[in-house]
Design an enzyme around this catalytic site. Sequence first.
Site, PDB file in Angstrom:
ATOM      1  N   SER A 264      40.770  44.538  43.215  1.00  0.00           N
ATOM      2  CA  SER A 264      41.776  43.921  42.350  1.00  0.00           C
ATOM      3  C   SER A 264      41.254  42.619  41.765  1.00  0.00           C
ATOM      4  O   SER A 264      40.248  42.075  42.220  1.00  0.00           O
ATOM      5  CB  SER A 264      43.065  43.673  43.130  1.00  0.00           C
ATOM      6  OG  SER A 264      42.967  42.440  43.796  1.00  0.00           O
ATOM      7  N   LYS A 265      41.980  42.153  40.775  1.00  0.00           N
ATOM      8  CA  LYS A 265      41.590  40.912  40.101  1.00  0.00           C
ATOM      9  C   LYS A 265      41.510  39.757  41.089  1.00  0.00           C
ATOM     10  O   LYS A 265      40.732  38.840  40.923  1.00  0.00           O
ATOM     11  CB  LYS A 265      42.598  40.575  39.004  1.00  0.00           C
ATOM     12  CG  LYS A 265      42.618  41.623  37.928  1.00  0.00           C
ATOM     13  CD  LYS A 265      43.451  41.228  36.746  1.00  0.00           C
ATOM     14  CE  LYS A 265      43.371  42.372  35.734  1.00  0.00           C
ATOM     15  NZ  LYS A 265      43.986  42.117  34.467  1.00  0.00           N
ATOM     16  N   ARG A 266      42.354  39.801  42.089  1.00  0.00           N
ATOM     17  CA  ARG A 266      42.400  38.699  43.045  1.00  0.00           C
ATOM     18  C   ARG A 266      41.252  38.733  44.053  1.00  0.00           C
ATOM     19  O   ARG A 266      40.961  37.741  44.685  1.00  0.00           O
ATOM     20  CB  ARG A 266      43.738  38.690  43.790  1.00  0.00           C
ATOM     21  CG  ARG A 266      44.884  38.187  42.972  1.00  0.00           C
ATOM     22  CD  ARG A 266      46.203  38.439  43.651  1.00  0.00           C
ATOM     23  NE  ARG A 266      46.402  39.870  43.910  1.00  0.00           N
ATOM     24  CZ  ARG A 266      46.838  40.727  42.979  1.00  0.00           C
ATOM     25  NH1 ARG A 266      47.105  40.306  41.769  1.00  0.00           N
ATOM     26  NH2 ARG A 266      46.998  42.004  43.273  1.00  0.00           N
TER      27      ARG A 266
END
Length: 507
Positions: A264-266
């Site tokens: 994920s982006k995180r």
Amino acid sequence: MSDRPVRVRFAPSPTGPLHMGGVRTALYNYLFAKKHSGTFIIRVEDTDQARFVEGAQDYILDAMKWCGIMPTEGPGLGGDYGPYVQSERKGLYRPYAEELVKNEKAYYAFDTSEELTKMREQAKEMGMPNWQYNSVTRGSMQNSLSLSVDVVQSKIEAGEPYVIRMKMPRNVDVRFNDEIRGWVVVNTNNLDDKVLFKSDGMPTYHLANIVDDYLMKISHVIRGEEWLPSAPLHVMLYDAFGWEAPKFAHLPLLLKPDGNGKLSKRDGDRLGFPVFPTNWTTSSNEVYSGYKEKGYFSGAFINMLALLGWNPGTTQEIFSLDGLVEAFSLERVSKAGAKFDPDKTKWFQQQYLRATENSVLAELLQEKLNSDHDLTVLSGLCGLVKERATFIGDLWEEGSFLIERPTNFDEKTARKKWKSDAPTIMLEFKERLDEIDDFNPENIESVFKSFLEEKSIGVGSVLPQFRLLLSGKGMGPSMFDIASFLGKKETNERLEIGIKVLATQNA
Ligand code: GLU
């Protein structure tokens, strides 16, 4: 393969920066287009105005440019099928939605969002947590299938907001042959009556996507696995319009390094690696790091991404972009999710740095240092240390001593190797070096060897000390190469100075 000319599109929504997975989708589209002498298109899908993020569209195009995978049709790029931004095509979609209503493939629905929420809550209370607007429930809702023609007419005339929904038939098997997954069959009983056209006058993703793929003559839809659940609806839509559907290829997910879930982006900055191609700065000035700014070469980044989910069927790992075009096929894209490996990513960068000409590395280093060092000298430096570097910055870290005299001498090496007899041995060795006319690595090595023999001492009594004096370090490239690079005069001076400094450092 269909015999239509190959036209593929990358269709990002400008809801933020392009994540690594998005770049891979763009890359596979690019490779497929080039491989089949087709056209690679970028279409911006911004029908969801609420999720629009300023700057995202420019970011996406700039990042693709950095990666070297530019489309030939798209916003600002030209092409005969534009505009390529859906909000600029706004007026075009309604007639298509209306056509479906006319042909009884879709219908008007007047239910407000409050009514829909209430419906869902009631269903939940009755033990049905997944209430859907579908062939079973639509009869009890406010729509042009359940209400009389007159009521519908008066609602529309009164300006009541409405959406247009797909009339999903009951109990029909929708099937299509995915280029990667093979036959996919979904029964329409598992599909709801998706909104195709919203009350704000905009189409939803589904309608706009199908209409545009049709109008832009897209032959293959190559996109992420997360769109697989939407594909049956898309197939139904093509059918409803009477259009030939493109071929579908749904790419495997990119997984976290431990294989546990989608990358994920995180995850990026949290796990210590970038997930974006280039830096992304949010409107509140938060910066998410990118591969470019971390010092990766775009070729290395692309090479790594290409192999996340695709394999050439051989053990070859290093591919130029042209080489990838040559080798790529959808048949060799796997169904299973691909685990992202940050170490392997570094390995690719290392290989690319090593394979880069010294003169090119020298220019990059010059630029990074913003210095005016002689390019020939820098080029020699790069040649000596590139095996020990991953990024351009490492070249300087490893090799700055070749230009700037060391001011510090590695304490651990000094403690271990700079014994009481070292100054005498090294002064004597210095004298031998002084006798060499052509100060090349071979001559230096042979003097070194005869010196050891003559003194009956081991390598360990001279080489680490030699390195320490010339470079200040305990490790590095070949000492004969280093000394030759520095030249006789500089070597002599460094030996003299070093011996003096070490006398005080070790005192
Ligand atoms: N706009 C969709 C996205 O953001 C495109 C999906 C598709 O390629 O059909 O990924």
